[in-house]
Design a protein around this motif. Structure first.
Motif, PDB file in Angstrom:
ATOM      1  N   HIS A  34      -8.342  -7.397  -7.444  1.00 40.13           N
ATOM      2  CA  HIS A  34      -9.382  -6.675  -6.808  1.00 40.13           C
ATOM      3  C   HIS A  34     -10.048  -7.681  -5.705  1.00 40.13           C
ATOM      4  O   HIS A  34     -10.368  -7.145  -4.490  1.00 40.13           O
ATOM      5  N   LYS A 100      -4.198   2.380  -3.922  1.00 37.35           N
ATOM      6  CA  LYS A 100      -4.874   1.526  -2.615  1.00 37.35           C
ATOM      7  C   LYS A 100      -4.050   1.756  -1.400  1.00 37.35           C
ATOM      8  O   LYS A 100      -4.520   1.940  -0.479  1.00 37.35           O
ATOM      9  N   THR A 102      -1.821   0.352   0.179  1.00 41.34           N
ATOM     10  CA  THR A 102      -1.899  -0.835   1.240  1.00 41.34           C
ATOM     11  C   THR A 102      -0.495  -0.964   2.086  1.00 41.34           C
ATOM     12  O   THR A 102      -0.290  -1.521   3.256  1.00 41.34           O
ATOM     13  N   ARG A 125      -4.468   7.782   0.570  1.00 44.72           N
ATOM     14  CA  ARG A 125      -5.070   6.610   0.133  1.00 44.72           C
ATOM     15  C   ARG A 125      -6.517   6.995  -0.682  1.00 44.72           C
ATOM     16  O   ARG A 125      -7.323   7.691  -0.156  1.00 44.72           O
TER      17      ARG A 125
END
Length: 460
Positions: A34, A100, A102, A125
């Protein structure tokens, strides 16, 4: 038929080959990921899923999470409660990377099939908040952009919505009292879809003394927060909470820890359908993914496994009954290049020892074994109990660490090494020495003593 040595077929990961691995690198750390400070294997979503085998239990859990984040059902609260070293944090990391967003889901190995099964074409997301009970201190404020945050609920609100999110719970944070369900519902609704990951919560709550209020609140106010949060989550269809709790009172620690575990287990509820124990074949695949980068000759691997399976069948009177089952060939394939008896002993016998973590302990031990065997140019077709290089100090120390005192001189004199009686016998009889017959038998028996019958075949 000549069988290829395992080293010509299976390629270990670079850190295993070089012996540069560390136990910490095998330990998933949610807070470090994180914070962006974890190793690439955990930080990079693509690498993480490449080295992660999605077990049946993890697949069910991820299926529920993606449905929840898409507003198509799914459970709002999931409690992960397994034995010490059972993979709770690793599973939470899978949820973290998935939520997340990403990188495209198509790049995450094994994930597209989960979305297809859930009937979801695109996963939104999500905002992700991580609350780490070990990292957090109940009497030391969190610092976010220069702001002192005192409680778990203050930290949660800031992670979800920054200063605006924190404003919703600012008074409750300053006073150390739990915000109500309605306030938390407003917070979650405003920043949904969202995922809350809480790791080692018992370790945090047990630090509060009875009747004493710290800057992080009190024992009771933290339990009230958890109760209010779980109720709020039920009212927000695109918010989900995963929390890890220890399985036993022993892991909970003090009496306050046991009391906290009982209360938290009640509030979270246990959703057993989403968390199934890792099956033996799944365990094989988990270890192989993390220790070996590839199997570069699948035909050679199949030939080795078939040769072993056929030999066991042809000599059925000399081998355990499980080797006669038709599916034993499949077990050999799942475990390759490690013999399934190695996994059986580690997961069935060694995992009952105090402090031996099922997955992490197996990984750490096998990494040392593979490194040494590779360095010694081992030519065995499989890594078997009889292959274990107990003359190597690192391997021997790793094995006896979990055992009562007194094993070191036993291994040194009776099992393996320059001074061992087995070595002396093999030096006198070159027929035995050419195949390390005495040492292989002694190695297998030294750590598989509870299963005497297989010693004849796992040392061969």
């Amino acid at each position: 038929m000549t069988l290829k040595p395992w080293r010509e077929v299976a390629v270990p990961h670079e850190d295993v080959l070089k012996g540069t691995f560390q136990q910490a690198e095998f330990a998933a750390d949610l807070s470090r990921v994180h914070a962006g400070t974890a190793t690439d294997d955990y930080q990079d979503p693509v690498l993480f899923f490449q080295r992660t085998f999605i077990t049946e239990g993890m697949g069910l859990l991820l299926h529920s999470v993606v449905r929840r984040l898409s507003g198509q059902g799914g459970d709002p609260v999931i409690q992960l409660q397994t034995a010490f070293g059972g993979g709770k944090t690793h599973t939470m990391l899978a949820v973290y990377h998935l939520a997340k967003g990403t990188v495209p889901v198509s790049e995450l190995q094994g994930v597209p099939a989960i979305l297809d099964a859930a009937g979801i074409t695109e996963l939104p997301r999500a905002q992700v908040a991580v609350l780490d009970g070990i990292k957090s201190s109940p009497n030391q404020p969190f610092l976010h952009e220069g702001h002192a945050i005192h409680t778990l609920w203050g930290d949660l609100a800031w992670q979800l919505g920054g200063s605006e999110g924190y404003a919703l719970v600012a008074d409750a944070d300053q006073s150390g009292t739990s915000p109500g369900k309605d306030v938390l519902k407003t917070l979650l609704s405003r920043y949904a879809p969202c995922v809350i990951l809480i790791d080692e919560l018992v370790a945090y709550v047990r630090q509060f003394e009875e009747g004493k209020t710290l800057t992080g609140g009190s024992f009771d106010s933290n339990l009230s927060f958890v109760q209010a949060l779980t109720e709020a989550l039920k009212a927000v269809p695109t918010a989900v909470l995963l929390a890890s709790l220890p399985e036993s009172d022993k892991e909970a620690g003090s009496q306050r820890g046991v009391r906290a575990l009982e209360a938290l287990s009640h509030y979270f509820g246990r959703i057993q359908a989403l968390w199934k124990p890792v099956g033996s074949e799944e365990a094989f695949e988990i270890v192989r993914r993390r220790l070996f980068s590839s199997i570069n000759d699948k035909l050679a691997a199949e030939s080795v496994c078939r040769a072993f399976a056929d030999y066991y069948t042809a000599n059925s009177a000399d081998f355990p009954h499980e080797t006669q089952e038709s599916r034993y060939y499949e077990r050999l394939l799942h475990a390759y290049p490690i013999h399934p008896e190695v996994f059986a002993r580690l997961y069935e016998d060694w995992s009952s020892l105090d402090n031996f973590q099922r997955t992490r302990g197996v990984l750490k031990l096998m990494a040392k074994v593979i490194h040494r065997l590779w360095k010694d140019n081992d030519k065995d077709p499989l890594i078997m109990p009889g292959s274990f290089p107990l003359a190597d100090a690192d391997t021997r120390n790793e094995m006896i660490y979990y055992l009562p005192p007194g094993w070191d001189p036993v291994i040194e004199r009776d099992v393996d090494g320059e001074r061992a009686e087995t070595t002396e016998i093999e030096n006198r009889d070159t027929r035995l020495g050419s195949v390390q017959a005495c040492r292989r038998t002694a190695r297998a028996s030294s750590w598989a003593a509870r299963r005497a019958p297989p010693i004849r075949w796992c040392a061969a």
